[in-house]
Design a protein around this motif. Sequence first.
Motif, PDB file in Angstrom:
ATOM      1  N   LEU A 179       0.837  -1.192   0.000  1.00 16.93           N
ATOM      2  CA  LEU A 179       0.000   0.000   0.000  1.00 16.93           C
ATOM      3  C   LEU A 179       0.878   1.250   0.000  1.00 16.93           C
ATOM      4  O   LEU A 179       2.054   1.193   0.373  1.00 16.93           O
ATOM      5  N   PRO A 180       0.306   2.381  -0.396  1.00 17.20           N
ATOM      6  CA  PRO A 180       1.083   3.627  -0.358  1.00 17.20           C
ATOM      7  C   PRO A 180       1.562   3.935   1.057  1.00 17.20           C
ATOM      8  O   PRO A 180       0.944   3.545   2.048  1.00 17.20           O
ATOM      9  N   ASP A 181       2.692   4.633   1.134  1.00 20.60           N
ATOM     10  CA  ASP A 181       3.245   5.019   2.433  1.00 20.60           C
ATOM     11  C   ASP A 181       2.226   5.822   3.236  1.00 20.60           C
ATOM     12  O   ASP A 181       1.398   6.536   2.671  1.00 20.60           O
ATOM     13  N   ASP A 182       2.313   5.684   4.550  1.00 20.24           N
ATOM     14  CA  ASP A 182       1.459   6.367   5.528  1.00 20.24           C
ATOM     15  C   ASP A 182       0.021   5.864   5.530  1.00 20.24           C
ATOM     16  O   ASP A 182      -0.830   6.415   6.217  1.00 20.24           O
ATOM     17  N   ARG A 183      -0.268   4.804   4.802  1.00 26.03           N
ATOM     18  CA  ARG A 183      -1.623   4.240   4.769  1.00 26.03           C
ATOM     19  C   ARG A 183      -1.899   3.403   6.016  1.00 26.03           C
ATOM     20  O   ARG A 183      -3.046   3.252   6.429  1.00 26.03           O
ATOM     21  N   LEU A 184      -0.848   2.818   6.600  1.00 29.00           N
ATOM     22  CA  LEU A 184      -1.012   1.941   7.761  1.00 29.00           C
ATOM     23  C   LEU A 184      -0.320   2.509   9.001  1.00 29.00           C
ATOM     24  O   LEU A 184       0.112   1.763   9.878  1.00 29.00           O
ATOM     25  N   THR A 185      -0.239   3.807   9.086  1.00 25.72           N
ATOM     26  CA  THR A 185       0.440   4.461  10.206  1.00 25.72           C
ATOM     27  C   THR A 185      -0.113   4.002  11.550  1.00 25.72           C
ATOM     28  O   THR A 185       0.633   3.738  12.491  1.00 25.72           O
ATOM     29  N   ALA A 186      -1.413   3.863  11.643  1.00 24.11           N
ATOM     30  CA  ALA A 186      -2.048   3.452  12.903  1.00 24.11           C
ATOM     31  C   ALA A 186      -1.693   2.024  13.297  1.00 24.11           C
ATOM     32  O   ALA A 186      -1.912   1.624  14.439  1.00 24.11           O
ATOM     33  N   HIS A 187      -1.134   1.259  12.373  1.00 14.31           N
ATOM     34  CA  HIS A 187      -0.804  -0.150  12.646  1.00 14.31           C
ATOM     35  C   HIS A 187       0.695  -0.405  12.540  1.00 14.31           C
ATOM     36  O   HIS A 187       1.130  -1.522  12.249  1.00 14.31           O
ATOM     37  N   ASP A 188       1.495   0.642  12.740  1.00 15.05           N
ATOM     38  CA  ASP A 188       2.954   0.537  12.653  1.00 15.05           C
ATOM     39  C   ASP A 188       3.412   0.064  11.281  1.00 15.05           C
ATOM     40  O   ASP A 188       4.370  -0.696  11.148  1.00 15.05           O
ATOM     41  N   ARG A 189       2.671   0.472  10.244  1.00  9.86           N
ATOM     42  CA  ARG A 189       3.038   0.333   8.835  1.00  9.86           C
ATOM     43  C   ARG A 189       2.907  -1.078   8.263  1.00  9.86           C
ATOM     44  O   ARG A 189       3.236  -1.318   7.118  1.00  9.86           O
ATOM     45  N   ILE A 190       2.378  -2.012   9.064  1.00 10.52           N
ATOM     46  CA  ILE A 190       2.168  -3.364   8.575  1.00 10.52           C
ATOM     47  C   ILE A 190       1.035  -4.001   9.369  1.00 10.52           C
ATOM     48  O   ILE A 190       0.925  -3.806  10.579  1.00 10.52           O
ATOM     49  N   ALA A 191       0.175  -4.759   8.675  1.00 13.50           N
ATOM     50  CA  ALA A 191      -0.961  -5.402   9.351  1.00 13.50           C
ATOM     51  C   ALA A 191      -1.302  -6.695   8.616  1.00 13.50           C
ATOM     52  O   ALA A 191      -0.911  -6.890   7.473  1.00 13.50           O
ATOM     53  N   ALA A 192      -2.054  -7.557   9.303  1.00 11.04           N
ATOM     54  CA  ALA A 192      -2.412  -8.836   8.696  1.00 11.04           C
ATOM     55  C   ALA A 192      -3.818  -9.248   9.067  1.00 11.04           C
ATOM     56  O   ALA A 192      -4.302  -8.938  10.156  1.00 11.04           O
ATOM     57  N   VAL A 193      -4.449  -9.945   8.130  1.00  8.70           N
ATOM     58  CA  VAL A 193      -5.705 -10.641   8.378  1.00  8.70           C
ATOM     59  C   VAL A 193      -5.322 -12.085   8.643  1.00  8.70           C
ATOM     60  O   VAL A 193      -4.623 -12.705   7.831  1.00  8.70           O
ATOM     61  N   LEU A 194      -5.755 -12.621   9.784  1.00  7.70           N
ATOM     62  CA  LEU A 194      -5.358 -13.973  10.170  1.00  7.70           C
ATOM     63  C   LEU A 194      -6.426 -15.001   9.814  1.00  7.70           C
ATOM     64  O   LEU A 194      -7.609 -14.678   9.733  1.00  7.70           O
TER      65      LEU A 194
END
Length: 196
Positions: A179-194
């Motif tokens: 994803l573009p930079d700063d899109r996942l700022t709230a999740h420390d820039r990385i996230a996952a669906v488990l």
Amino acid sequence: MGDQPSTFSDEHTRRFMRTVDTALAAMLSAEPRPLFLVGLAEAMTLLQEVGTAAGAPAATVVKGSLTDGPESVLLQELEPARAALAAQEVSRVDTALDNARSRRTFAAGLDEVWEAASAGRAAMIAVEEHFQPTVRLTDGHLTPLSGEPEGGWEAGVREDIVDELVETALDHDTEVVFLPDDRLTAHDRIAAVLHY
């Protein structure tokens, strides 16, 4: 002039387009990806009539004579379609992450996502395009480092941990989305669906 048959109605052209459709279908089956159709309206219509591979393109650009021009001209013509597709992808990932949070099948931050990817528990990982932290790997956990790290690979220092994480995820058939930079700022820039 008006009584001359169209190039797109002769049988030779139809056979050629069927050959194109067969090759396109094989490629998209082996390596799924968005399809952008570029060309004259008649040619795109014929391709869609004679086969199925081009039935649902991500976008169409109705414009001829782009084959002889420089690549930059084609990219300029495709830019609105590429931007629209990127916006749809961001929306799709946002929805998946929101749903995962509500189902409690969500991980965020490098260490949590690393653990999920290593265990094969991630269905999808979303990461910002230019996220490249340096970390120390100790007992299966990641600790972010700043400045010049002491030690090297032997001491657990990883400068390309996102690359390692992506390779691990792909080995487990996990979808990875950049994803573009700063899109996942709230999740420390990385996230996952488990998965669970």
